[in-house]
Every structure is written in C-alpha cells, then in structure tokens.
Scaffold this active site. Structure first.
Site, PDB file in Angstrom:
ATOM      1  N   GLU A  24      50.011  46.166  35.159  1.00  0.00           N
ATOM      2  CA  GLU A  24      49.252  44.922  35.093  1.00  0.00           C
ATOM      3  C   GLU A  24      49.827  43.992  34.022  1.00  0.00           C
ATOM      4  O   GLU A  24      49.895  42.768  34.211  1.00  0.00           O
ATOM      5  CB  GLU A  24      47.788  45.220  34.797  1.00  0.00           C
ATOM      6  N   ASP A  45      45.586  41.853  35.337  1.00  0.00           N
ATOM      7  CA  ASP A  45      44.558  42.353  36.254  1.00  0.00           C
ATOM      8  C   ASP A  45      43.980  41.202  37.079  1.00  0.00           C
ATOM      9  O   ASP A  45      43.750  41.334  38.286  1.00  0.00           O
ATOM     10  CB  ASP A  45      43.456  43.046  35.446  1.00  0.00           C
TER      11      ASP A  45
END
Length: 226
Positions: A121, A49
C-alpha cells in the site's frame, strides 16, 4: 538521492522509474527501522490504502455495469484486503528490499503478510505522489491483473460466510479454538478447530491464527454446504 541496485531492480518490477526516489525508500522503510532522521512507511500506507480503494472501486464499477452494490462490495473487499496486497507484494519480490529492524528480520518479517501488505500500500502511495493518480492506477491494474476479473462473485471472508450460514439456520456463531502451536517462535504453525452447534467441525493449520481460522471456516462451510 540515488537508489541502491536492489531498489532500481525493484522499481523495474513495478514498471515505474521514480523521479523522487526518496518516496520509494520511505515506502520500503518499516517502523522498526525508523528514527528521528528516517521516515517510515506508515503515512504512505494510509494514503496508498485509499488510492487502492478508488482504483478497485472504479475497476469493478466499469467491469460489471449491471452488478448491484451488494455484489460489488464483497468483490471489492477481496481485492483490497491485506492478504491480496501481500500476494501481489510476493509476486514482485517486495520482501527482499523491505528495510526492517533486527527484531523483525529475526521474526521472519519479510514473509509476514501484514508487513508485506502494508508496504504494498505504501508503494502505491509513493507512485501516486511521484507521478499522479493515472500512473498509480495503471500500475495497480497491471499488478492485480486477472484478479480483478476472476474475483469470486461471493468473495466474503470465509468466517463471515460461515457465521451467516449458521445464523441463518438458528445456530449460534461458530466457535474457534486453538488446538496446537508448533514450530519455532519466528515461524509458528497454528492449528485451529471451528465447531458449530450441530457438532460439525473442521481443523486447519497456518502460519497465523487468522489464516488458520479462515482455512478451517472455509473447509467447514464446504462440508456443511455439500
């Protein structure tokens, strides 16, 4: 560690050959499949992320050198949100190689945006740890492609945009209500109604309450803005 044929094919979709294949295996392992001897992808998701955020911040900063922070921020949010990550994951068929526990498989986990977005992610983090930031950045920019240049100037979440529209006219925040739920438990369809103080309202249906709320908000905003 040797990758399965499915993961070898998937790595080709990514455009990256792993020197540490165990990173890709971990990125594809949902917590429902973890055990004391098998790591899941949550830590990688956390790191990925942040890598994604830096890549997109840099890309947007360089793409429009005159844009103010107030313009860049909503564009950034649109590019890094879970739904966008899930869309990219679907394009590279990530769901087919995601390792899920039995309960998640039965509940349609391979199609859930939340699971796909998290895994996307984690994949970004796996590539970053395997080959460094530049390789991870190149992969992200390639996979996100034209999204970066086509992101709307006002890319705010529809619910946020509708709330700001209402409050700017002295109304209370929009009210959302679940009108109905249909379909089997593993693949429900929610119908949500959003209503303003003025009496204007719209309904929308989707596979999650959040998506239905967003769709209803988008429809109502288009209606009252026209």
């Amino acid at each position: 560690m040797k990758l399965s044929a499915e993961l070898v094919k998937f790595s080709k979709n990514l455009g990256h050959e792993f020197s540490r294949p165990e990173l890709l295996v971990r990125a594809m392992t949902h917590p429902s499949m973890s055990s004391p001897h098998r790591d899941n992808n949550q830590r990688l998701e956390f790191l990925g992320d942040r890598v994604l955020g830096l890549v997109m911040s840099e890309a947007l900063f360089n793409a429009d050198k005159s844009a103010a922070e107030g313009v860049l921020a909503p564009r950034f949010n649109a590019l890094v949100r879970k739904e966008t990550c899930a869309d990219v994951a679907k394009e590279i068929d990530l769901g087919s190689v995601l390792r899920l526990g039995r309960s998640e498989q039965k509940s349609g986990g391979r199609r859930k945006d939340a699971l796909l977005g998290d895994a996307m992610e984690a994949v970004i983090a796996a590539v970053y740890l395997d080959a460094g930031f530049e390789t991870a950045r190149d992969m992200v920019l390639r996979l996100w492609g034209e999204r970066i240049h086509q992101v709307e100037e006002d890319a705010r979440d529809p619910k946020t945009a509708l709330q700001e529209w209402a409050q700017g006219r002295g109304q209370t925040p929009p009210k959302y209500a679940e009108v109905s739920r249909s379909g089997p438990d593993h693949q429900p369809v929610f119908t949500i109604e959003v209503r303003l103080d003025s009496g204007d309202s719209e309904r929308a249906s989707a596979g999650s309450k959040r998506h239905a709320e967003q769709a209803a908000a988008k429809a109502l905003l288009a209606k009252v803005s026209s």
